[in-house]
Design a protein around this motif. Sequence first.
Motif, PDB file in Angstrom:
ATOM      1  N   ASP A  96       0.693  -1.255   0.378  1.00 45.35           N
ATOM      2  CA  ASP A  96       0.065   0.002  -0.493  1.00 45.35           C
ATOM      3  C   ASP A  96       0.731   1.111  -0.576  1.00 45.35           C
ATOM      4  N   ALA A  97       2.145   1.633   0.748  1.00 51.53           N
ATOM      5  CA  ALA A  97       2.786   2.406   1.170  1.00 51.53           C
ATOM      6  C   ALA A  97       3.331   2.391  -0.568  1.00 51.53           C
ATOM      7  N   ALA A  98       3.982   1.666  -1.264  1.00 49.63           N
ATOM      8  CA  ALA A  98       4.737   1.068  -2.713  1.00 49.63           C
ATOM      9  C   ALA A  98       3.481   1.829  -3.694  1.00 49.63           C
ATOM     10  N   LEU A  99       1.935   2.062  -3.364  1.00 50.14           N
ATOM     11  CA  LEU A  99       1.353   1.959  -5.018  1.00 50.14           C
ATOM     12  C   LEU A  99       1.278   3.748  -4.008  1.00 50.14           C
ATOM     13  N   ALA A 100       1.366   4.444  -2.971  1.00 52.17           N
ATOM     14  CA  ALA A 100       0.239   5.638  -2.585  1.00 52.17           C
ATOM     15  C   ALA A 100       1.750   6.318  -2.847  1.00 52.17           C
ATOM     16  N   LEU A 101       2.825   6.048  -3.117  1.00 52.28           N
ATOM     17  CA  LEU A 101       3.893   7.180  -3.133  1.00 52.28           C
ATOM     18  C   LEU A 101       4.285   7.080  -5.343  1.00 52.28           C
ATOM     19  N   HIS A 102       3.922   5.572  -5.299  1.00 55.06           N
ATOM     20  CA  HIS A 102       3.725   5.392  -6.889  1.00 55.06           C
ATOM     21  C   HIS A 102       2.348   6.607  -7.801  1.00 55.06           C
ATOM     22  N   SER A 103       1.460   6.555  -6.734  1.00 57.81           N
ATOM     23  CA  SER A 103       0.321   8.179  -7.466  1.00 57.81           C
ATOM     24  C   SER A 103       0.488   9.421  -6.996  1.00 57.81           C
ATOM     25  N   LEU A 154       4.151  14.173  -1.934  1.00 57.62           N
ATOM     26  CA  LEU A 154       5.322  13.180  -2.152  1.00 57.62           C
ATOM     27  C   LEU A 154       6.488  12.441  -1.609  1.00 57.62           C
ATOM     28  N   GLN A 155       7.004  13.464  -0.871  1.00 53.99           N
ATOM     29  CA  GLN A 155       7.716  13.841  -0.081  1.00 53.99           C
ATOM     30  C   GLN A 155       7.153  13.160   1.081  1.00 53.99           C
ATOM     31  N   LYS A 156       6.380  13.122   1.554  1.00 56.41           N
ATOM     32  CA  LYS A 156       5.105  12.322   2.477  1.00 56.41           C
ATOM     33  C   LYS A 156       5.362  10.123   2.361  1.00 56.41           C
ATOM     34  N   ALA A 157       5.279  10.441   1.040  1.00 51.81           N
ATOM     35  CA  ALA A 157       4.811   9.019   0.586  1.00 51.81           C
ATOM     36  C   ALA A 157       6.532   8.513   0.177  1.00 51.81           C
ATOM     37  N   ARG A 158       7.179   9.208  -0.138  1.00 53.01           N
ATOM     38  CA  ARG A 158       8.470   8.156   0.231  1.00 53.01           C
ATOM     39  C   ARG A 158       8.608   7.998   1.511  1.00 53.01           C
ATOM     40  N   LEU A 159       8.859   8.508   2.912  1.00 55.69           N
ATOM     41  CA  LEU A 159       8.612   8.922   4.001  1.00 55.69           C
ATOM     42  C   LEU A 159       8.445   7.635   5.058  1.00 55.69           C
ATOM     43  N   ASN A 160       6.676   7.387   4.184  1.00 52.90           N
ATOM     44  CA  ASN A 160       5.942   6.741   4.343  1.00 52.90           C
ATOM     45  C   ASN A 160       6.349   5.193   3.995  1.00 52.90           C
ATOM     46  N   TYR A 161       6.444   5.053   2.598  1.00 55.72           N
ATOM     47  CA  TYR A 161       7.203   3.652   2.099  1.00 55.72           C
ATOM     48  C   TYR A 161       8.961   3.389   2.515  1.00 55.72           C
TER      49      TYR A 161
END
Length: 215
Positions: free
Chosen positions: A39-46, A70-77
């Motif tokens: 889920d974290a990877a897909l959120a990063l891609h989105s 995008l920066q937050k999604a990177r940290l989450n991933y």
Amino acid sequence: MKKQLLFILAAVFLLNIISCKKSTPSEGIKIDFTQSYEDAALALHSAQQKYEEALSGQVPEEIEVAKAALQKARLNYMESKKVYVSKGGEANAKYENYLETSSKALEKDPASQGSQTQTPVTPVEQVEDAAKAVGNEVGKVVDHQAAQAVSDVVKKADLKKASEKLESEAKSTVNKTKSEVKKTSDDLKKASDNAKKSADKELKKAKEDLGNLFK
């Protein structure tokens, strides 16, 4: 009565077994971590796709919002991957590619390049810039033509100078040749005169000697 008691004991035993299975780490818990990682990877891609779209729109406010997401999604991933790997999972190459491409996408940030944060150009400034550009081009053409004209003048001057030099050398050669011819002619005439005088003298002497002989 005994049958009922045995049935109750069997039920309690089964419940204890089920309870132990639920409290023991199993593949079910691992799947939960896997799902979280995915889920974290897909959120990063989105988030990366939305950031790319914001860059295409060239609206500074939308770019900043998409960049933060995008920066937050990177940290989450990265956090999700860290937990997933610590539980025995392996990082997915496809998802790692999402992380790498998102990093490259952030390098396109117009704020760091100074391309999108510049002051908007007004139509008047555009006209002035266009006029300056045209002026520069005209200046280049004029400079080129002037340089060409100067070059032509220099070439003509050099050609005239060379022509004058050749003419002067030709005249000098002709004059020298005339002088030499005249000198040669004078020398020949002098030699001829001397020879004639000598011959006349010899002839006169011979006549005198002959006249004396018959006296």
